[in-house]
Design an enzyme around this catalytic site. Structure first.
Site, PDB file in Angstrom:
ATOM      1  N   GLU A   1     -11.387   3.038  -1.778  1.00 53.85           N
ATOM      2  CA  GLU A   1     -10.598   2.024  -1.110  1.00 53.85           C
ATOM      3  C   GLU A   1      -9.563   1.014  -2.071  1.00 53.85           C
ATOM      4  O   GLU A   1      -9.617   0.684  -3.545  1.00 53.85           O
ATOM      5  CB  GLU A   1     -11.076   1.044  -0.923  1.00 53.85           C
ATOM      6  CG  GLU A   1     -10.577   0.045   0.240  1.00 53.85           C
ATOM      7  CD  GLU A   1     -11.504  -0.731   1.502  1.00 53.85           C
ATOM      8  OE1 GLU A   1     -13.269  -0.515   1.546  1.00 53.85           O
ATOM      9  OE2 GLU A   1     -11.140  -1.328   1.765  1.00 53.85           O
TER      10      GLU A   1
ATOM     11  N   GLU B   1      -7.267  -3.665  -6.103  1.00 51.69           N
ATOM     12  CA  GLU B   1      -6.761  -4.776  -5.105  1.00 51.69           C
ATOM     13  C   GLU B   1      -6.576  -5.438  -5.847  1.00 51.69           C
ATOM     14  O   GLU B   1      -6.438  -6.204  -7.444  1.00 51.69           O
ATOM     15  CB  GLU B   1      -7.352  -5.622  -4.702  1.00 51.69           C
ATOM     16  CG  GLU B   1      -7.156  -6.413  -4.177  1.00 51.69           C
ATOM     17  CD  GLU B   1      -6.109  -6.544  -3.587  1.00 51.69           C
ATOM     18  OE1 GLU B   1      -6.298  -6.349  -2.382  1.00 51.69           O
ATOM     19  OE2 GLU B   1      -5.206  -7.054  -2.687  1.00 51.69           O
TER      20      GLU B   1
ATOM     21  N   ASP C   1      -2.164  -2.540  -8.924  1.00 56.60           N
ATOM     22  CA  ASP C   1      -1.523  -1.572  -8.482  1.00 56.60           C
ATOM     23  C   ASP C   1      -1.916  -1.069  -8.412  1.00 56.60           C
ATOM     24  O   ASP C   1      -2.767   0.651  -9.587  1.00 56.60           O
ATOM     25  CB  ASP C   1       0.373  -2.273  -8.693  1.00 56.60           C
ATOM     26  CG  ASP C   1       0.832  -0.550  -8.030  1.00 56.60           C
ATOM     27  OD1 ASP C   1       0.037  -0.424  -6.759  1.00 56.60           O
ATOM     28  OD2 ASP C   1       2.479  -1.384  -7.694  1.00 56.60           O
TER      29      ASP C   1
ATOM     30  N   ASP D   1      -0.430  -4.281   3.812  1.00 49.41           N
ATOM     31  CA  ASP D   1       0.277  -5.155   4.371  1.00 49.41           C
ATOM     32  C   ASP D   1       1.410  -4.175   4.668  1.00 49.41           C
ATOM     33  O   ASP D   1       2.063  -3.711   5.089  1.00 49.41           O
ATOM     34  CB  ASP D   1       1.075  -5.681   2.967  1.00 49.41           C
ATOM     35  CG  ASP D   1       0.402  -6.458   1.847  1.00 49.41           C
ATOM     36  OD1 ASP D   1      -1.149  -6.841   3.164  1.00 49.41           O
ATOM     37  OD2 ASP D   1       0.602  -6.538   0.893  1.00 49.41           O
TER      38      ASP D   1
ATOM     39  N   ASP E   1      -2.836  -3.132  13.069  1.00 45.09           N
ATOM     40  CA  ASP E   1      -2.793  -3.423  13.926  1.00 45.09           C
ATOM     41  C   ASP E   1      -1.657  -3.507  13.998  1.00 45.09           C
ATOM     42  O   ASP E   1      -0.802  -4.357  15.391  1.00 45.09           O
ATOM     43  CB  ASP E   1      -3.070  -4.885  13.675  1.00 45.09           C
ATOM     44  CG  ASP E   1      -2.207  -5.129  12.747  1.00 45.09           C
ATOM     45  OD1 ASP E   1      -2.663  -4.960  11.296  1.00 45.09           O
ATOM     46  OD2 ASP E   1      -2.293  -6.954  12.590  1.00 45.09           O
TER      47      ASP E   1
ATOM     48  N   ARG F   1     -11.968  -9.320   7.262  1.00 45.38           N
ATOM     49  CA  ARG F   1     -11.315 -10.196   7.704  1.00 45.38           C
ATOM     50  C   ARG F   1      -9.849 -10.397   8.218  1.00 45.38           C
ATOM     51  O   ARG F   1      -9.203 -11.079   9.724  1.00 45.38           O
ATOM     52  CB  ARG F   1     -11.115 -11.292   6.450  1.00 45.38           C
ATOM     53  CG  ARG F   1     -10.792 -12.918   6.872  1.00 45.38           C
ATOM     54  CD  ARG F   1     -11.066 -13.767   5.409  1.00 45.38           C
ATOM     55  NE  ARG F   1     -10.459 -14.769   5.686  1.00 45.38           N
ATOM     56  CZ  ARG F   1     -10.940 -15.566   4.695  1.00 45.38           C
ATOM     57  NH1 ARG F   1     -11.608 -15.576   3.704  1.00 45.38           N
ATOM     58  NH2 ARG F   1      -9.928 -16.886   4.628  1.00 45.38           N
TER      59      ARG F   1
END
Ligand SMILES: C[S@@+](CC[C@H](N)C(=O)[O-])C[C@H]1O[C@@H](n2cnc3c(N)ncnc32)[C@H](O)[C@@H]1O
Length: 237
Positions: free
Chosen positions: A68, A93, A120, A142, A178, A217
């Site tokens: 992930e 992350e 990274d 992002d 999104d 989240r």
């Protein structure tokens, strides 16, 4: 977790070493004493080892290997590790608070099938062997919605080549967003890559979350702000 994408101090879009600069702020609010202890004591035990060691050595013994990239607060990473104890997961992350949160969860809930890299994803991916993973997740990367920031989007031709290289034959690449311009952006690049198949089960399949999706989240924030979310699963061909 507030989004690191608001930081915008660098207008060139590149790091001093010439690599593309993809994320802004890597630290948020101060860690609790417990989280700071987890970073100091637990991270060294579960971190992806540095070169020349095999970055997958921490998850080698499991039936399946998953990756992930950009796990944020770790909701999906932790959920998948608990739901599928026979899978070994690497989570990457750069945001310290997210790493600390996952470490605290692993500690409290005795989760052992996660290796973490704080930083990274791209240099670590570059030193992973071909056909390492059954699944790779890039969930709500992002968005960088402004045209002048598109170059910071993690998905580009080189990144997709690495995703393809790292998947086992028939392996799955899940991408969710999104931001409709990022969905278009990714679909075009996936098509250009030519190494992935997209076979939705129904004509609006990508409007529905994955069957094993816990919510994250960032997704919750998108819904609160009235944005529709899109969930894709591509198969390596
Ligand atoms: C919008 S957040 C989404 C987090 C999470 N996947 C979710 O759905 O809540 C995107 C995440 O990608 C991370 N990220 C950005 N650039 C990255 C990179 N080069 N490698 C790994 N993660 C990165 C950011 O720090 C951030 O936590």
């Amino acid at each position: 977790m507030s989004s690191p994408m608001s930081a915008d101090t660098d207008t060139s879009g590149h790091n001093p070493d010439g690599t593309r600069r993809l994320y802004g702020r890597a630290k948020g609010k101060a860690l609790s004493a417990y989280q700071a202890r987890m970073m100091a004591e637990k991270l060294p035990q579960v971190r992806v080892p540095d070169a020349p060691a095999d970055p997958l050595s921490g998850i080698a013994g499991y039936d399946a290997q998953w990756l992930e990239i950009g796990f944020g607060g770790g909701e999906h990473l932790v959920h998948m590790a608990k739901t599928y104890p026979d899978a070994g997961l690497i989570g990457i992350e750069p945001f310290e608070n997210g790493v600390a949160k996952v470490l605290a969860c692993m500690d409290r809930e005795n989760i052992v099938n996660i290796s973490l890299h704080h930083g990274d994803a791209r240099p670590v991916m570059a030193r992973m062997a071909d056909q390492s993973f059954d699944k790779i997740f890039v969930l709500f990367p992002d968005p960088w919605p402004k045209v002048r920031h598109f170059k910071r989007r993690i998905i580009d031709a080189e990144f997709l080549r690495d995703v393809h290289r790292l998947l086992k034959p028939g392996g799955k690449f899940r991408f969710a967003s999104d931001i409709i311009s990022y969905v278009d952006w990714t679909l075009i690049r996936v098509m250009d890559d030519g190494g992935f198949a997209f076979s939705p089960a129904s004509k609006d399949d990508w409007r529905k979350p994955y069957a094993d999706w816990p919510g994250t989240r960032y997704e919750a924030k998108a819904f609160r702000e009235g944005r529709e979310c899109h969930y894709f699963e591509f198969t390596k061909i």
